[in-house]
Design a protein around this motif. Structure first.
Motif, PDB file in Angstrom:
ATOM      1  N   UNK A 180      20.872 -20.792  25.512  1.00  0.00           N
ATOM      2  CA  UNK A 180      21.998 -21.678  25.232  1.00  0.00           C
ATOM      3  C   UNK A 180      23.098 -20.989  24.432  1.00  0.00           C
ATOM      4  N   UNK A 181      23.122 -19.657  24.484  1.00  0.00           N
ATOM      5  CA  UNK A 181      24.238 -18.914  23.903  1.00  0.00           C
ATOM      6  C   UNK A 181      24.203 -18.742  22.405  1.00  0.00           C
ATOM      7  N   UNK A 182      23.057 -19.010  21.786  1.00  0.00           N
ATOM      8  CA  UNK A 182      22.953 -18.851  20.331  1.00  0.00           C
ATOM      9  C   UNK A 182      21.837 -17.864  20.018  1.00  0.00           C
ATOM     10  N   UNK A 183      22.195 -16.784  19.328  1.00  0.00           N
ATOM     11  CA  UNK A 183      21.218 -15.789  18.904  1.00  0.00           C
ATOM     12  C   UNK A 183      20.889 -16.011  17.428  1.00  0.00           C
ATOM     13  N   UNK A 184      19.603 -15.896  17.081  1.00  0.00           N
ATOM     14  CA  UNK A 184      19.161 -16.143  15.707  1.00  0.00           C
ATOM     15  C   UNK A 184      18.252 -15.006  15.268  1.00  0.00           C
ATOM     16  N   UNK A 185      18.645 -14.320  14.220  1.00  0.00           N
ATOM     17  CA  UNK A 185      17.894 -13.184  13.699  1.00  0.00           C
ATOM     18  C   UNK A 185      17.788 -13.289  12.182  1.00  0.00           C
ATOM     19  N   UNK A 186      17.041 -12.377  11.596  1.00  0.00           N
ATOM     20  CA  UNK A 186      16.899 -12.333  10.143  1.00  0.00           C
ATOM     21  C   UNK A 186      17.083 -10.909   9.650  1.00  0.00           C
ATOM     22  N   UNK A 187      17.564 -10.796   8.429  1.00  0.00           N
ATOM     23  CA  UNK A 187      17.528  -9.517   7.715  1.00  0.00           C
ATOM     24  C   UNK A 187      16.491  -9.653   6.613  1.00  0.00           C
ATOM     25  N   UNK A 188      15.789  -8.564   6.365  1.00  0.00           N
ATOM     26  CA  UNK A 188      14.721  -8.555   5.357  1.00  0.00           C
ATOM     27  C   UNK A 188      15.002  -7.440   4.359  1.00  0.00           C
ATOM     28  N   UNK A 189      15.844  -7.713   3.364  1.00  0.00           N
ATOM     29  CA  UNK A 189      16.180  -6.665   2.397  1.00  0.00           C
ATOM     30  C   UNK A 189      15.024  -6.369   1.445  1.00  0.00           C
ATOM     31  N   UNK A 190      14.946  -5.110   1.047  1.00  0.00           N
ATOM     32  CA  UNK A 190      14.099  -4.714  -0.054  1.00  0.00           C
ATOM     33  C   UNK A 190      14.857  -4.933  -1.350  1.00  0.00           C
ATOM     34  N   UNK A 191      14.537  -4.196  -2.408  1.00  0.00           N
ATOM     35  CA  UNK A 191      15.279  -4.354  -3.671  1.00  0.00           C
ATOM     36  C   UNK A 191      16.731  -3.919  -3.499  1.00  0.00           C
ATOM     37  N   UNK A 192      17.640  -4.815  -3.826  1.00  0.00           N
ATOM     38  CA  UNK A 192      19.070  -4.584  -3.658  1.00  0.00           C
ATOM     39  C   UNK A 192      19.759  -4.810  -5.000  1.00  0.00           C
ATOM     40  N   UNK A 220      24.353  -3.825  -1.721  1.00  0.00           N
ATOM     41  CA  UNK A 220      24.700  -4.981  -0.893  1.00  0.00           C
ATOM     42  C   UNK A 220      25.399  -4.618   0.408  1.00  0.00           C
ATOM     43  N   UNK A 221      26.254  -3.601   0.367  1.00  0.00           N
ATOM     44  CA  UNK A 221      26.984  -3.230   1.580  1.00  0.00           C
ATOM     45  C   UNK A 221      26.059  -2.710   2.683  1.00  0.00           C
ATOM     46  N   UNK A 222      24.867  -2.242   2.303  1.00  0.00           N
ATOM     47  CA  UNK A 222      23.918  -1.780   3.319  1.00  0.00           C
ATOM     48  C   UNK A 222      23.296  -2.970   4.058  1.00  0.00           C
ATOM     49  N   UNK A 223      23.191  -4.097   3.383  1.00  0.00           N
ATOM     50  CA  UNK A 223      22.759  -5.329   4.042  1.00  0.00           C
ATOM     51  C   UNK A 223      23.895  -5.880   4.894  1.00  0.00           C
ATOM     52  N   UNK A 224      25.115  -5.841   4.369  1.00  0.00           N
ATOM     53  CA  UNK A 224      26.266  -6.342   5.115  1.00  0.00           C
ATOM     54  C   UNK A 224      26.467  -5.582   6.426  1.00  0.00           C
ATOM     55  N   UNK A 225      26.173  -4.291   6.427  1.00  0.00           N
ATOM     56  CA  UNK A 225      26.325  -3.503   7.647  1.00  0.00           C
ATOM     57  C   UNK A 225      25.409  -4.031   8.753  1.00  0.00           C
ATOM     58  N   UNK A 226      24.173  -4.358   8.392  1.00  0.00           N
ATOM     59  CA  UNK A 226      23.247  -4.929   9.373  1.00  0.00           C
ATOM     60  C   UNK A 226      23.716  -6.310   9.809  1.00  0.00           C
ATOM     61  N   UNK A 227      24.218  -7.091   8.857  1.00  0.00           N
ATOM     62  CA  UNK A 227      24.706  -8.433   9.167  1.00  0.00           C
ATOM     63  C   UNK A 227      25.848  -8.391  10.169  1.00  0.00           C
ATOM     64  N   UNK A 228      26.834  -7.541   9.931  1.00  0.00           N
ATOM     65  CA  UNK A 228      27.986  -7.466  10.830  1.00  0.00           C
ATOM     66  C   UNK A 228      27.552  -7.122  12.249  1.00  0.00           C
TER      67      UNK A 228
END
Length: 252
Positions: A180-192, A220-228
């Protein structure tokens, strides 16, 4: 290297957008051209991020939001629809952790608060975001779990349970909306390196280095890179997965 994530004009909701990973994500999304709708319990912090985005020429909106309250979650999504007419993406990031305790010594209120915010808050946000995305023609959601959504840590059973729940909910919901056109994923950060991390460590950035194969904490920017990437069409064939941003911790 600057990548074009083609987020120009997309409307993205960020919960917990006033500090830490949520703040960095909100600013990164705005730089990538997204219109950002921020929810945060601390109104002053959330509004400060909105002002920073607008001062840099971006578009953003804010609503004070407690994700443990379903009505607040519904209202945040409604704000995005009213202000910008659609919802294309979301980073369900809001969360917290309380004191380290064995289960029998953990206050009952800590169980409730952490499950309500970390897990139920993600479920509430997905409920209303998905409804809006179905109207908007699809979208992408990223839930912020944790390395402890994939493995355990002593003295935090309530937190580990909530984060494992986010990973499970991400996978199940991804299956529900895969056609239905919606993708759902997760990020799993370690200590940030975030204000909440500093509260736990007293500002010692190297306290947990020995527990990370790369021998450093993340930024934080290393998590943001995966998010983008996960919110962009560059990850168009990726759904139901959990990406570890943890310096190798999940590989051990």
């Amino acid at each position: 290297m600057n990548l074009d994530y083609q987020l120009d004009g997309r409307v993205v909701i960020v919960t917990g957008g006033g500090s830490g990973m949520g703040r960095d994500a909100s600013l990164a999304l705005a730089r990538a051209g997204a219109r950002v709708v921020i929810g945060n319990r601390n109104a002053a912090a959330g509004l400060a991020v909105v002002e920073e985005i607008i001062a840099a020429g971006g578009q953003a909106a804010f609503r004070a939001t407690d994700v443990a309250n379903a009505a607040d979650c519904e209202a945040l999504v409604a704000l995005a629809m009213q202000r910008f007419g659609r919802v294309d993406g979301a980073f369900n990031n809001a969360g917290l952790q309380r004191a380290f305790n064995d289960v029998h010594e953990t206050p009952v209120e800590d169980f409730s608060e952490v499950i309500d915010i970390n897990l139920k808050g993600v479920l509430y946000m997905m409920k209303y975001e998905i409804a809006a995305m179905l109207q908007s023609g699809g979208g992408a959601i990223v839930n912020n779990a944790s390395i402890f959504g994939l493995k355990a840590m002593p003295h935090t059973a309530y937190y580990v349970a909530a984060k494992h729940g986010i990973v499970g909910a991400t996978r199940a919901a991804a299956l529900d909306y895969a056609t239905r056109g919606i993708r759902i994923n997760a990020v799993c950060p370690g200590p940030i390196k975030t204000p909440s991390f500093d509260r736990v460590t007293g500002g010692d950035e190297h306290m947990y280095d020995d527990g990370v194969p790369m021998r450093r904490i993340g930024r934080p920017e290393e998590v943001s890179a995966a998010l983008l990437w996960l919110l962009s069409e560059q990850s168009s064939y990726v759904t139901g997965t959990s990406i570890s941003v943890d310096g190798g911790m999940s590989a051990e």
